[in-house]
Design an enzyme around this catalytic site. Structure first.
Site, PDB file in Angstrom:
ATOM      1  N   SER A   1       0.859  -1.330   0.136  1.00  0.00           N
ATOM      2  CA  SER A   1       0.088  -0.041  -0.090  1.00  0.00           C
ATOM      3  C   SER A   1       0.861   1.302  -0.025  1.00  0.00           C
ATOM      4  O   SER A   1       0.800   2.159  -0.983  1.00  0.00           O
ATOM      5  CB  SER A   1      -1.053   0.071   1.198  1.00  0.00           C
ATOM      6  OG  SER A   1      -1.890   1.165   1.254  1.00  0.00           O
TER       7      SER A   1
ATOM      8  N   VAL B   1      -5.957  -2.641   0.736  1.00  0.00           N
ATOM      9  CA  VAL B   1      -6.897  -3.858   0.936  1.00  0.00           C
ATOM     10  C   VAL B   1      -8.328  -3.132   1.499  1.00  0.00           C
ATOM     11  O   VAL B   1      -9.090  -4.025   1.492  1.00  0.00           O
ATOM     12  CB  VAL B   1      -6.244  -5.030   2.002  1.00  0.00           C
ATOM     13  CG1 VAL B   1      -5.061  -5.664   1.222  1.00  0.00           C
ATOM     14  CG2 VAL B   1      -5.775  -4.601   3.217  1.00  0.00           C
TER      15      VAL B   1
ATOM     16  N   SER C   1      -2.599 -12.303  15.639  1.00  0.00           N
ATOM     17  CA  SER C   1      -1.472 -11.950  16.664  1.00  0.00           C
ATOM     18  C   SER C   1      -1.810 -12.262  17.957  1.00  0.00           C
ATOM     19  O   SER C   1      -3.076 -12.623  18.332  1.00  0.00           O
ATOM     20  CB  SER C   1      -1.512 -10.355  16.935  1.00  0.00           C
ATOM     21  OG  SER C   1      -0.830 -10.043  18.036  1.00  0.00           O
TER      22      SER C   1
ATOM     23  N   TYR D   1      -6.535  -2.644  18.185  1.00  0.00           N
ATOM     24  CA  TYR D   1      -5.661  -3.577  17.460  1.00  0.00           C
ATOM     25  C   TYR D   1      -5.779  -5.102  17.987  1.00  0.00           C
ATOM     26  O   TYR D   1      -6.201  -5.735  17.245  1.00  0.00           O
ATOM     27  CB  TYR D   1      -4.092  -3.346  17.650  1.00  0.00           C
ATOM     28  CG  TYR D   1      -3.329  -4.175  16.972  1.00  0.00           C
ATOM     29  CD1 TYR D   1      -2.876  -4.147  15.805  1.00  0.00           C
ATOM     30  CD2 TYR D   1      -2.747  -5.267  17.938  1.00  0.00           C
ATOM     31  CE1 TYR D   1      -2.328  -5.263  15.192  1.00  0.00           C
ATOM     32  CE2 TYR D   1      -1.766  -5.901  17.534  1.00  0.00           C
ATOM     33  CZ  TYR D   1      -1.462  -6.102  15.950  1.00  0.00           C
ATOM     34  OH  TYR D   1      -0.485  -6.831  15.457  1.00  0.00           O
TER      35      TYR D   1
ATOM     36  N   LYS E   1      -7.454  -8.319  15.780  1.00  0.00           N
ATOM     37  CA  LYS E   1      -6.753  -9.699  15.874  1.00  0.00           C
ATOM     38  C   LYS E   1      -7.648 -10.948  16.173  1.00  0.00           C
ATOM     39  O   LYS E   1      -7.604 -11.913  15.652  1.00  0.00           O
ATOM     40  CB  LYS E   1      -5.277  -9.500  16.468  1.00  0.00           C
ATOM     41  CG  LYS E   1      -4.520  -8.816  15.692  1.00  0.00           C
ATOM     42  CD  LYS E   1      -4.078  -9.157  14.448  1.00  0.00           C
ATOM     43  CE  LYS E   1      -3.056  -7.973  13.722  1.00  0.00           C
ATOM     44  NZ  LYS E   1      -2.744  -8.562  12.396  1.00  0.00           N
TER      45      LYS E   1
END
Length: 247
Positions: A38, A65, A146, A159, A163
């Site tokens: 990207s 994406v 993660s 975040y 995940k």
């Protein structure tokens, strides 16, 4: 898919870190590659050059994406160039460094941007890839999650939440896309990538007690991704690779 020769793979976020390590390992096994990026154009093109120097075949493709339109273009271009698609490594991901107790800074914008790339972005790639894999009655998808999605501890609450969503979505997709397409997930702990350099102390603090007293290399994670791409008895699994962090 025990033999990667002439198989076609798209690696999102393939210019750096885990994506790059995975691309180079697949190239060594004579796969054909699409290196998605990207913002890391220079790095992605370097990876393509490195693959070409080894006699491999790859091209770089810019697509965010989070944009379904850009993802569809990438898949169309892949099929136009290589006429098939055997595997997708959903590695592209973004984060926000926000202390866990700072709820005010976890704004709508942060939530939306992380979800758009990390969760919906992976889904866009899967959705676009699936018709081609179904047509050839084979395909393997590996999502990169993660340990933050398991422990809840990471660079920020949004975040960690994205995940966890990836881990669950992997299982949903594995059921939805069987029997021809396998979907698995890698859940790394601390990995020595560009996020690591300069943040060592913070990262060790986040990682907590590491029984193996080591940090994974991008190559460690790439090896596990290759295993999931080729092991035909495995689907819907989230593999934790964290040097014992979550024990």
């Amino acid at each position: 898919m025990n033999n990667f020769k002439n198989k076609v793979f798209i690696i999102t976020g393939g210019g750096t870190g885990i994506g790059k390590a995975t691309a180079l390992k697949l190239a060594d096994r004579e796969a054909k590659l699409v290196i998605n990026y990207s913002s890391s154009e220079t790095e992605a093109k370097k990876v393509v050059e490195e693959i070409a120097e080894k006699g491999g075949i790859a091209f770089a493709f810019k697509a965010n994406v989070a944009s379904e339109h850009e993802v569809n273009n990438m898949i169309d271009q892949t099929i136009a160039q290589f006429e098939r698609l055997d595997g997708l490594v959903n590695n592209a991901s973004i984060t926000a460094q926000i202390p866990m107790n700072d709820l005010e800074s976890a704004t709508d914008d942060v939530w939306d941007s992380l979800y758009d790339v990390n969760v919906k972005g992976m889904f866009h790639c899967v959705k676009a890839a699936v018709p081609h894999m179904k047509k050839q009655k084979s395909g393997a998808i590996v999502n990169v999650g993660s340990v933050a999605g398991t422990t809840g501890i990471g660079s920020s609450i949004p975040y960690a939440a994205t995940k966890a969503a990836i881990h669950t979505m992997t299982k949903s997709l594995a059921i939805a896309l069987a029997p021809y397409i396998r979907v698995n997930c890698i859940s790394p702990g601390a990995v020595d990538t560009r996020w690591w350099s300069g943040n060592e102390d913070k990262m060790y603090q986040l990682a907590g007690n590491l029984p193996l007293q080591r940090i994974s290399s991008p190559e460690d994670i790439a090896d596990a991704i290759l295993f999931q791409l080729k092991q035909e008895s495995v689907t819907g699994q989230v593999f934790t690779i964290d040097n014992g962090q979550t024990l």
